[in-house]
Design a protein around this motif. Structure first.
Motif, PDB file in Angstrom:
ATOM      1  N   ASP A   7       0.837  -1.208   0.000  1.00  0.00           N
ATOM      2  CA  ASP A   7       0.000   0.000   0.000  1.00  0.00           C
ATOM      3  C   ASP A   7       0.865   1.249   0.000  1.00  0.00           C
ATOM      4  O   ASP A   7       0.617   2.195  -0.758  1.00  0.00           O
ATOM      5  N   LEU A   8       1.862   1.274   0.866  1.00  0.00           N
ATOM      6  CA  LEU A   8       2.742   2.441   0.956  1.00  0.00           C
ATOM      7  C   LEU A   8       3.548   2.631  -0.324  1.00  0.00           C
ATOM      8  O   LEU A   8       3.633   3.743  -0.851  1.00  0.00           O
ATOM      9  N   ALA A   9       4.115   1.558  -0.835  1.00  0.00           N
ATOM     10  CA  ALA A   9       4.935   1.642  -2.049  1.00  0.00           C
ATOM     11  C   ALA A   9       4.130   2.115  -3.250  1.00  0.00           C
ATOM     12  O   ALA A   9       4.653   2.836  -4.109  1.00  0.00           O
ATOM     13  N   ALA A  10       2.856   1.733  -3.312  1.00  0.00           N
ATOM     14  CA  ALA A  10       2.003   2.096  -4.440  1.00  0.00           C
ATOM     15  C   ALA A  10       1.349   3.465  -4.265  1.00  0.00           C
ATOM     16  O   ALA A  10       0.615   3.913  -5.149  1.00  0.00           O
ATOM     17  N   GLY A  11       1.574   4.125  -3.145  1.00  0.00           N
ATOM     18  CA  GLY A  11       0.983   5.447  -2.921  1.00  0.00           C
ATOM     19  C   GLY A  11      -0.511   5.414  -2.627  1.00  0.00           C
ATOM     20  O   GLY A  11      -1.205   6.389  -2.871  1.00  0.00           O
ATOM     21  N   ARG A  12      -0.998   4.297  -2.070  1.00  0.00           N
ATOM     22  CA  ARG A  12      -2.436   4.168  -1.788  1.00  0.00           C
ATOM     23  C   ARG A  12      -2.844   4.727  -0.430  1.00  0.00           C
ATOM     24  O   ARG A  12      -4.021   4.684  -0.076  1.00  0.00           O
ATOM     25  N   ILE A  13      -1.889   5.254   0.329  1.00  0.00           N
ATOM     26  CA  ILE A  13      -2.174   5.751   1.668  1.00  0.00           C
ATOM     27  C   ILE A  13      -2.021   7.272   1.683  1.00  0.00           C
ATOM     28  O   ILE A  13      -1.069   7.817   1.132  1.00  0.00           O
ATOM     29  N   SER A  14      -2.960   7.945   2.333  1.00  0.00           N
ATOM     30  CA  SER A  14      -2.970   9.411   2.343  1.00  0.00           C
ATOM     31  C   SER A  14      -1.703   9.981   2.966  1.00  0.00           C
ATOM     32  O   SER A  14      -1.067   9.360   3.823  1.00  0.00           O
ATOM     33  N   ALA A  15      -1.373  11.186   2.547  1.00  0.00           N
ATOM     34  CA  ALA A  15      -0.201  11.873   3.080  1.00  0.00           C
ATOM     35  C   ALA A  15      -0.356  12.136   4.573  1.00  0.00           C
ATOM     36  O   ALA A  15       0.637  12.118   5.318  1.00  0.00           O
ATOM     37  N   GLN A  16      -1.581  12.363   5.046  1.00  0.00           N
ATOM     38  CA  GLN A  16      -1.786  12.614   6.469  1.00  0.00           C
ATOM     39  C   GLN A  16      -1.443  11.368   7.291  1.00  0.00           C
ATOM     40  O   GLN A  16      -0.806  11.463   8.332  1.00  0.00           O
ATOM     41  N   ILE A  17      -1.827  10.198   6.816  1.00  0.00           N
ATOM     42  CA  ILE A  17      -1.520   8.952   7.544  1.00  0.00           C
ATOM     43  C   ILE A  17      -0.031   8.633   7.447  1.00  0.00           C
ATOM     44  O   ILE A  17       0.603   8.306   8.455  1.00  0.00           O
ATOM     45  N   THR A  18       0.554   8.740   6.257  1.00  0.00           N
ATOM     46  CA  THR A  18       1.988   8.440   6.137  1.00  0.00           C
ATOM     47  C   THR A  18       2.818   9.429   6.948  1.00  0.00           C
ATOM     48  O   THR A  18       3.807   9.043   7.574  1.00  0.00           O
ATOM     49  N   GLY A  19       2.411  10.689   6.974  1.00  0.00           N
ATOM     50  CA  GLY A  19       3.110  11.691   7.781  1.00  0.00           C
ATOM     51  C   GLY A  19       3.035  11.375   9.264  1.00  0.00           C
ATOM     52  O   GLY A  19       4.023  11.502   9.996  1.00  0.00           O
ATOM     53  N   LEU A  20       1.842  10.958   9.714  1.00  0.00           N
ATOM     54  CA  LEU A  20       1.686  10.586  11.120  1.00  0.00           C
ATOM     55  C   LEU A  20       2.583   9.403  11.462  1.00  0.00           C
ATOM     56  O   LEU A  20       3.284   9.419  12.475  1.00  0.00           O
TER      57      LEU A  20
END
Length: 122
Positions: A7-20
């Protein structure tokens, strides 16, 4: 878990969640149990889950301590309270754990969340 890494590698997770997650990882070791992959489309109440849109994360352990340890002083309880205390434009619309991490309207207790901290946004 492999699905979360994909999910992370494919960019399927929002910037707010990845930033957190990046911010929390500076001071904690996290065990992520669900992002978009690993979670159903719907919540137990029948709503479309924020996981389905890549806008939520479930954390099953913090600093090696399982979230089944639900006291306010346990690592998951502390993390839930820390995230629930975020205000302004960075605040999350959902911080759910076995107890209400409070203080805002964005957090609440749910009996089916006594093994993980759920953090999401709309």
């Amino acid at each position: 878990y492999p699905g979360g890494r994909a999910d992370l590698a494919a960019g399927r997770i929002s910037a707010q969640i990845t930033g957190l997650l990046a911010s929390l990882a500076q001071t904690h070791t996290l065990t992520v149990t669900s992002l978009k992959s690993g979670h159903g489309t719907y919540t137990s109440s029948g709503r479309v889950s924020n996981h389905a849109g890549g806008r939520a994360v479930d954390i099953g352990a913090v600093d090696g301590v399982s979230c089944t340890r639900v006291s306010r002083s346990a690592p998951c309880g502390q993390l839930a309270r820390e995230v629930a205390a975020i205000t302004g434009g960075e605040a999350f619309s959902e911080v759910i754990f076995c107890f209400d991490p409070g203080p805002g309207h964005n957090s609440f207790a749910a009996p089916d969340h006594c093994d993980h901290v759920h953090i999401g946004h709309r």
